[in-house]
Design an enzyme around this catalytic site. Sequence first.
Site, PDB file in Angstrom:
ATOM      1  N   CYS A 164      19.818  11.884  -9.352  1.00 57.16           N
ATOM      2  CA  CYS A 164      18.071  11.046  -9.822  1.00 57.16           C
ATOM      3  C   CYS A 164      18.626   9.853  -9.515  1.00 57.16           C
ATOM      4  O   CYS A 164      19.700   9.158  -9.108  1.00 57.16           O
ATOM      5  CB  CYS A 164      18.927  11.035 -11.509  1.00 57.16           C
ATOM      6  SG  CYS A 164      18.287  10.066 -12.297  1.00 57.16           S
ATOM      7  N   CYS A 192      20.792   7.567 -12.696  1.00 57.02           N
ATOM      8  CA  CYS A 192      21.567   7.860 -12.745  1.00 57.02           C
ATOM      9  C   CYS A 192      22.879   8.479 -11.221  1.00 57.02           C
ATOM     10  O   CYS A 192      24.126   8.160 -12.293  1.00 57.02           O
ATOM     11  CB  CYS A 192      21.495   8.163 -14.062  1.00 57.02           C
ATOM     12  SG  CYS A 192      21.522   9.894 -14.263  1.00 57.02           S
ATOM     13  N   ASP A 246     -19.434  21.706  -6.260  1.00 51.53           N
ATOM     14  CA  ASP A 246     -20.410  21.604  -5.981  1.00 51.53           C
ATOM     15  C   ASP A 246     -20.738  22.456  -4.150  1.00 51.53           C
ATOM     16  O   ASP A 246     -21.434  22.203  -4.303  1.00 51.53           O
ATOM     17  CB  ASP A 246     -20.724  20.769  -6.881  1.00 51.53           C
ATOM     18  CG  ASP A 246     -20.698  20.920  -7.801  1.00 51.53           C
ATOM     19  OD1 ASP A 246     -20.330  21.596  -8.536  1.00 51.53           O
ATOM     20  OD2 ASP A 246     -20.265  19.768  -8.630  1.00 51.53           O
ATOM     21  N   LYS A 280     -20.254  10.675 -18.465  1.00 54.56           N
ATOM     22  CA  LYS A 280     -20.448  11.750 -18.541  1.00 54.56           C
ATOM     23  C   LYS A 280     -19.146  12.035 -18.247  1.00 54.56           C
ATOM     24  O   LYS A 280     -18.087  12.176 -18.016  1.00 54.56           O
ATOM     25  CB  LYS A 280     -20.585  12.995 -16.884  1.00 54.56           C
ATOM     26  CG  LYS A 280     -20.559  13.824 -17.153  1.00 54.56           C
ATOM     27  CD  LYS A 280     -21.378  14.800 -15.634  1.00 54.56           C
ATOM     28  CE  LYS A 280     -21.144  16.447 -16.102  1.00 54.56           C
ATOM     29  NZ  LYS A 280     -19.832  16.692 -15.787  1.00 54.56           N
ATOM     30  N   SER A 284     -25.673  24.346 -19.160  1.00 58.91           N
ATOM     31  CA  SER A 284     -24.289  23.336 -18.172  1.00 58.91           C
ATOM     32  C   SER A 284     -25.477  22.389 -17.800  1.00 58.91           C
ATOM     33  O   SER A 284     -26.785  22.488 -18.633  1.00 58.91           O
ATOM     34  CB  SER A 284     -24.051  24.171 -17.235  1.00 58.91           C
ATOM     35  OG  SER A 284     -22.969  24.870 -17.099  1.00 58.91           O
ATOM     36  N   GLU A 314     -17.484  16.537 -26.227  1.00 55.56           N
ATOM     37  CA  GLU A 314     -16.376  16.635 -25.530  1.00 55.56           C
ATOM     38  C   GLU A 314     -15.103  17.308 -26.367  1.00 55.56           C
ATOM     39  O   GLU A 314     -14.381  15.026 -26.649  1.00 55.56           O
ATOM     40  CB  GLU A 314     -16.577  16.535 -24.149  1.00 55.56           C
ATOM     41  CG  GLU A 314     -17.561  17.045 -23.761  1.00 55.56           C
ATOM     42  CD  GLU A 314     -17.487  17.073 -22.180  1.00 55.56           C
ATOM     43  OE1 GLU A 314     -16.405  16.944 -21.288  1.00 55.56           O
ATOM     44  OE2 GLU A 314     -18.160  17.809 -21.493  1.00 55.56           O
TER      45      GLU A 314
END
Length: 649
Positions: free
Chosen positions: A390, A393, A66, A143, A105, A190
């Site tokens: 990992c 483990c 924006d 929003k 919009s 939405e």
Amino acid sequence: MLNKEQRDLINQHYPLAEGLTLEQLEQIAESRSADSLSDEVLVHFLETANLLYRSGCPFISDADYDAVFLAELARRHPDHPYLLTVEPEPAFAEKTIDLPVRMLSTEKAYSQDAIEKWLLRIEKTAQELDIDPETLRFRATPKLDGYAAYDDGQTLYTRGDGRKGTDITRVFDRGLMVAGNGQRGQGAGEIVVSRLYFQNYLAEQFENARNFQASIIKEKELELPALEAIERKAAMFFPFAQLPDWQGTAAEIREHFTDIVRQMPEKVDFDVDGVVFEVTDEVVKQRMGSTRHHHRWQIAYKHNVESALVNVLSVTPQTSRSGRVNPVAELEPTKLSGAVISRATAHHYGMVKSLGIGPGTLIELTRSGLVIPKIERVVTPKPPQIPDDCPSCGSHLVWDSDYLYCLNKTHCPAQIENTLEHFFKTLGNIDGFGAKTIEKLHAHGVNSIYRIYQLALNELVDMGFGEKTSQNLLDQLQRSRLQSIEDWRFLGAFGIYRMGLGNCERLLQHFPLNRLFELSIEDIVAIEGFAEKTAEAVVESLKLIKQDFEQIFGLGFNLIETAASQTLAQIESPVSGKQIVFTGTMVHGTREDMQKEAKRLGAKVANTVTGKTDILVAGEKVGATKLNAAREKGVQILSEQEYLAFING
């Protein structure tokens, strides 16, 4: 900067020969500057950023979109067509249809001064209509940061370009609920997912909430995480009319502005990226009207994003319950938006590797309001810190695209509860072994499926289960072994990496269960649909589960053997080789029974009507969505009685 999914989307929708190269897009995004861009390049960059955002894969922040790039276009050409139209949704390449109303919009404001100017315009319009501005009422709502859609009671539409959208009513067929009073036909809203649920259950599979929302909307069949979110009512369609709100006068907005914009986002457990203000007087709204882009009687206030340059101390690997190993950047403690931040997710190890995130890396960290801290960009890269094993483990980790995984599902402490719950959920013929039961069993040292099947009544009672509950659990375990289930479902219950139920069935069409652990990578690659990387992962995963599989298999489950692919090919029936979708309530048997019978006759069964569907079998109480989709795509529609006559004729 661009990951594989983003690159694939760009290549699919925008031929690069006509615009920018991927490298140029990355350079522009990293520079966060639009001054030197030509008009053509600037618009193409905006279109690309919009594509990725609406596909659930954003690669620049809202604030940059924006305030940097869109603002630059507005400065040069205030009447540019891109600024005056609704940003399209190119990610959905389905047939478009007219929307019942225009979906625009929302004008954005980033300061209280901008809100004040908007209020003055509203008050001036009221005076022109001889309406006392002090009597005007305003509404403020959160929003929502989801997928905009419109529900007219019959069809759910995407917003599209504001005039034409696509039919996504299938999300209601999949069980998606309407928030609030639950009623269809409440207009604009939405599709959203609970923020808390996403963090607890989905953040391991999806990079952000928009990525997850896109998976719900798209035409492809839903995966288990999406289905579970819908079933648990964590994902829903939220009509704007049902949103919690604040109502008052313009004077009250001016006096309590800070409190309103702070409190409104806290009223919902969904991602929120601002507060929407609108005047409620219909006469004023009609006079204010709209541009081709937004309604003038409505505006969204968006929080300014705070940022800081921060040094990374280390990158800590964390194994999730799904086996994905996620990188967490440990940071020098930094205060942003009123909170001291010392950790931030790096999303995946592909990002760590490509951007150079490790000890000493200088990053720009951003945070806005309640939003989780985000690594916006890397300023000074260092050698990436990537684990080989990992942390839970010690098993060797494998790469899958941008992600690292631990394949040791049955013995990795971080994955045990997820493994146990997944087994019973996939079997589908047993009740009582949900998350709470599994959590309680694990807390008492029960860490394998085989051990669960060895439990005695007195053990369960000692763990705190009531005597009646304990007996019910034992009865359910007995039932799960005696009731017949397909062998591919049994195999799928072990959660083998890259082996969904479809792949399990495909594998067992070529090799019986008792031969799986002898298979080589070459054996699996020879099967259509299995790539070499998948085959390598399957062979490695099978080695890890071999002992557990043999123990559990030895308990004597009543398994229905999958027909060999050669047998399927030789089956002669009216539906052999055809793709069939069953919908509605069946009389001849359950829908699952009908699907099994169709597969036995050599048909391919799907859940969603697509261009590849040959027959839609419609039982009772059928929704209009699948019927309409079948008619549009020229699919043969048969009632249950017609279908039975067809296969028996």
